[in-house]
Scaffold this active site. Structure first.
Site, PDB file in Angstrom:
ATOM      1  N   CYS A 149     -81.712  13.072  -7.770  1.00  0.00           N
ATOM      2  CA  CYS A 149     -81.158  14.056  -6.757  1.00  0.00           C
ATOM      3  C   CYS A 149     -82.137  15.337  -6.298  1.00  0.00           C
ATOM      4  CB  CYS A 149     -79.612  14.529  -7.128  1.00  0.00           C
ATOM      5  SG  CYS A 149     -78.795  15.202  -5.916  1.00  0.00           S
ATOM      6  N   CYS A 198     -72.120  16.284  -8.761  1.00  0.00           N
ATOM      7  CA  CYS A 198     -73.352  15.888  -7.764  1.00  0.00           C
ATOM      8  C   CYS A 198     -72.608  16.137  -6.345  1.00  0.00           C
ATOM      9  CB  CYS A 198     -73.719  14.533  -7.828  1.00  0.00           C
ATOM     10  SG  CYS A 198     -75.034  14.192  -6.335  1.00  0.00           S
ATOM     11  N   ASP A 209     -80.925  18.005  -5.670  1.00  0.00           N
ATOM     12  CA  ASP A 209     -80.187  19.120  -6.542  1.00  0.00           C
ATOM     13  C   ASP A 209     -81.074  20.110  -7.327  1.00  0.00           C
ATOM     14  OD1 ASP A 209     -78.377  20.889  -8.197  1.00  0.00           O
ATOM     15  OD2 ASP A 209     -76.883  19.785  -7.429  1.00  0.00           O
TER      16      ASP A 209
HETATM   17 ZN    ZN Z   1     -76.747  15.771  -6.573  1.00  0.00          ZN
END
Ligand code: ZN
Length: 225
Positions: A42, A101, A44
């Site tokens: 991800c 997430c 992130d």
């Molecule tokens: Zn994420």
């Protein structure tokens, strides 16, 4: 938060730390890359790719996007997978999701997310595939956590559907595909222990892209049972 100027100071300090014991660190790094791992994670900011594995520059080929999705019409991720398999000969492909997430959470929020709608719809599709299991989880937080895991699982399946992975595995016995989840609260990685060979065997009933006569194909698949 570091200032913009500090980033360059940090960079020079990082270079100094890398070359302290190995003066030729960057000369060696510039020569070539032969990573054993392709990591798909991800975007992130809290999930750094190589640090959590304790690896170094040159060890991992990295692709990141919102919610670590592997969509078969995403030219970006498909190019990464094909290059990693055919040119870099990676031995392992890792899909790494993470609890909390925001992408997974947003996907399940009843809200118009604009350009993100078609992207996040892939996660709603994961929910639909596993609706019975997910709907049976009463605790909302636990249900999201499970969706994070199932999303990783389905992205692994999407990778195994690709001709590159099927062909390479039948020819060379690699790459193997793995599904992980990173826990932001502990920093620990959880291996979902997906059964790569079983998934490959099962999905080839529908997604066999090997262009082999059916009896040969059965034989080839039989080898990896
Ligand atoms: Zn994420």
């Amino acid at each position: 938060m570091a200032t913009y100027e500090q980033l360059f100071e940090n960079n020079r300090a990082w270079v100094a730390s890398k070359t302290k014991d190995k003066a030729d660190f960057f000369e060696k790094l510039a020569e070539d890359q032969q990573p054993d791992y392709l990591y798909i994670g991800c975007s992130d900011s809290r999930v750094p790719a190589i640090e959590i594995m304790g690896l170094e520059p040159g060890d991992v080929f990295v692709h990141r996007n919102i919610a670590n999705l592997v969509n078969n019409i995403d030219l970006n991720v498909m190019s990464v997978i094909n290059y990693a398999v055919w040119n870099l000969n990676v031995k392992h492909i890792i899909v790494c999701g993470h609890y909390n997430c925001g992408g997974v959470k947003a996907a399940m929020t009843p809200k118009d997310m604009g350009i993100l709608n078609p992207w996040l719809r892939n996660i709603r599709d994961v929910y639909r595939l596993h609706q019975n299991e997910l709907d049976s989880i009463q605790d909302e937080h636990e249900r999201y956590n499970r969706l994070v895991e199932l999303n990783v699982y389905e992205q692994c399946v999407n990778i195994i559907k690709t001709a590159a992975v099927q062909r390479s595995y039948l020819d060379k016995k690699y790459p193997v595909v793995h599904g992980w989840v990173f826990d932001l609260k502990t920093g620990l990685l959880k291996d979902l222990h997906i059964n790569f060979e079983q998934i490959l065997h099962d999905i080839q009933k529908i997604y066999n892209l090997m262009e082999l006569p059916s009896d040969l194909s059965e034989k080839a698949v039989g080898n990896i049972k």
